[in-house]
Design a protein around this motif. Structure first.
Motif, short mmCIF file in Angstrom:
data_model
loop_
_atom_site.label_atom_id
_atom_site.label_comp_id
_atom_site.label_asym_id
_atom_site.label_seq_id
_atom_site.Cartn_x
_atom_site.Cartn_y
_atom_site.Cartn_z
N GLU A 164 56.18 43.62 43.98
CA GLU A 164 55.06 44.35 44.58
C GLU A 164 55.09 45.81 44.16
O GLU A 164 54.05 46.40 43.84
CB GLU A 164 55.12 44.24 46.10
CG GLU A 164 53.98 44.97 46.80
CD GLU A 164 54.12 44.96 48.31
OE1 GLU A 164 53.10 44.90 49.00
OE2 GLU A 164 55.29 45.02 48.79
N VAL A 183 45.40 42.71 41.10
CA VAL A 183 45.10 42.47 42.52
C VAL A 183 45.35 41.01 42.88
O VAL A 183 45.86 40.70 43.97
CB VAL A 183 43.64 42.87 42.84
CG1 VAL A 183 43.26 42.45 44.26
CG2 VAL A 183 43.46 44.38 42.68
N LEU A 186 48.88 40.66 43.58
CA LEU A 186 49.23 41.27 44.87
C LEU A 186 48.87 40.34 46.02
O LEU A 186 49.60 40.29 47.03
CB LEU A 186 48.50 42.61 45.02
CG LEU A 186 49.13 43.78 44.26
CD1 LEU A 186 48.17 44.96 44.19
CD2 LEU A 186 50.45 44.20 44.92
N ILE A 187 47.79 39.61 45.87
CA ILE A 187 47.43 38.62 46.88
C ILE A 187 48.52 37.55 46.97
O ILE A 187 48.99 37.19 48.06
CB ILE A 187 46.07 37.96 46.54
CG1 ILE A 187 44.94 38.97 46.67
CG2 ILE A 187 45.82 36.75 47.46
CD1 ILE A 187 43.59 38.47 46.16
N LYS A 198 47.33 42.31 54.70
CA LYS A 198 47.33 42.75 53.31
C LYS A 198 46.61 41.75 52.41
O LYS A 198 45.88 42.11 51.50
CB LYS A 198 48.77 42.94 52.82
CG LYS A 198 49.40 44.24 53.24
CD LYS A 198 48.76 45.42 52.51
CE LYS A 198 49.44 46.73 52.85
NZ LYS A 198 48.79 47.88 52.16
N GLU A 201 42.97 42.29 52.86
CA GLU A 201 42.56 43.54 52.21
C GLU A 201 42.43 43.36 50.70
O GLU A 201 41.43 43.78 50.10
CB GLU A 201 43.60 44.62 52.52
CG GLU A 201 43.38 45.94 51.82
CD GLU A 201 44.54 46.90 52.03
OE1 GLU A 201 44.76 47.76 51.16
OE2 GLU A 201 45.24 46.78 53.07
N TYR A 202 43.42 42.72 50.09
CA TYR A 202 43.40 42.55 48.64
C TYR A 202 42.36 41.52 48.20
O TYR A 202 41.78 41.64 47.11
CB TYR A 202 44.78 42.17 48.12
CG TYR A 202 45.74 43.34 48.06
CD1 TYR A 202 45.42 44.49 47.34
CD2 TYR A 202 46.97 43.30 48.73
CE1 TYR A 202 46.30 45.57 47.29
CE2 TYR A 202 47.85 44.37 48.68
CZ TYR A 202 47.51 45.50 47.95
OH TYR A 202 48.37 46.57 47.90
#
Length: 255
Positions: A164, A183, A186-187, A198, A201-202
Motif C-alpha cells: 500500500e 487505484v 489499492l482497492i 477505504k 472511497e477508492y
C-alpha cells in the motif's frame, strides 16, 4: 549464422509445446531460438528485433514471441525456480534489443524485478524498482509491479502495508500514468486488510477515473480497428500466384 527458417521452426514448435502444457520444454526451445535471433541481429547489423521482424518473413511477429517467452518463463518458474533465473538473463538481454518501445521496456523491467522477488531476493527487487522509478516517477505500472512483489505472489512476504505504501507514493505523482490501475490495486489491498471505508472511497475514485484510462491501462476501451494480418510461410501467397508464401513473395524477404 542460423538460417531464419530454422529459427522460425523452433519458435513454432515451442508454441505447440506450450499449448500442450509442456512449459519447460517449450521455454527451452524458445530460448534456443532466441540465441538464433540474437545471432541474426548481430550478424546483419540490425538495431533491434523490430528491424529483424520487418526484414524476414517469420510465421508470427517476433514481438509476440519474445513477450510470450517472457510470460511462459514465469509460469515454468512456478514449478522449477531455475526458470526464474533464466527469465532474468533473457529479459536482461531483451532490453538490449527491444529498441525504444516504452511498453516493452517497462514490462521487461518488471519481469526482471519480479523474478528476483520470486527467487527471494527482495533487496534486489526493491533496489531495481527504486532506480527505475527515480528515473521515471510517473510509471504507474512500475509502482504496481513493485507493490505486487510485496504481497501478491505465492512467494511474496505478504506485506500488504508495504504494498500500500508503494502505491500511495504513486498517487502523489501529478503526471502518473495509469492511475486507474493503481487505484484498482489499492482497492484490492484494502479489501485484503478489510478496510471497508477505504474500499468504498477508492471504488468511487476508480469510477471517476475510468473514462480517462489510457491505452496502457487494463481498463482502456479499445475502438474497433482492423488489425494487420501476417501471412504464414506455408499459407497461399496473397499475390495470387497459387504458390506457398515462402516459395513466392516471402522468399524475396530472406535477403
Amino acid at each position: 549464422m542460423k538460417n531464419y527458417v530454422e529459427i522460425d521452426d523452433k519458435i513454432q514448435q515451442g508454441y505447440e509445446l506450450v499449448l500442450n502444457r509442456q512449459l519447460a520444454k517449450g521455454c527451452d526451445l524458445w530460448l534456443d531460438a532466441w540465441e538464433g535471433v540474437k545471432d541474426l541481429i548481430i550478424n546483419t547489423g540490425a538495431k533491434d528485433i523490430f528491424e529483424i521482424e520487418k526484414n524476414y518473413s517469420f510465421t508470427d511477429f517476433l514481438s509476440n514471441y519474445v513477450q510470450k517467452l517472457k510470460m511462459e518463463l514465469h509460469n515454468a518458474g512456478l514449478a522449477d525456480p531455475i526458470y526464474h533465473e533464466k527469465r532474468i538473463q533473457y529479459c536482461t538481454e531483451l532490453l538490449k534489443y527491444c529498441g525504444d518501445r516504452q511498453n516493452m521496456i517497462e514490462s521487461t523491467r518488471r519481469a526482471i524485478a519480479e523474478s528476483y522477488s520470486q527467487l527471494g531476493y527482495m533487496d534486489t527487487c526493491n533496489r531495481l524498482f527504486e532506480e527505475w522509478l527515480q528515473e521515471d516517477p510517473n510509471w504507474g505500472w512500475g509502482y504496481i509491479g513493485w507493490s505486487d512483489c510485496n504481497y501478491l505472489y505465492k512467494t511474496s512476504p505478504k506485506d500488504y502495508e508495504k504494498g500500500e505504501q508503494i502505491l500511495l507514493k504513486a498517487m502523489v505523482q501529478p503526471e502518473l500514468r495509469d492511475r486507474v490501475d493503481v487505484v484498482s490495486r489499492l482497492i484490492e489491498i484494502n479489501q485484503g486488510l478489510q478496510r471497508v471505508n477505504k474500499v468504498r472511497e477508492y471504488k468511487a475514485l476508480f469510477h471517476r477515473l475510468m473514462p480517462s484510462a489510457s491505452p496502457t491501462s487494463l481498463y482502456y476501451k479499445l475502438s474497433p480497428t482492423i488489425n494487420p494480418v501476417k501471412t504464414g510461410r506455408n499459407e497461399p501467397c496473397p499475390c495470387g500466384s497459387g504458390k506457398k508464401y515462402k516459395k513466392c513473395c516471402g522468399a524475396k524477404m530472406v535477403g
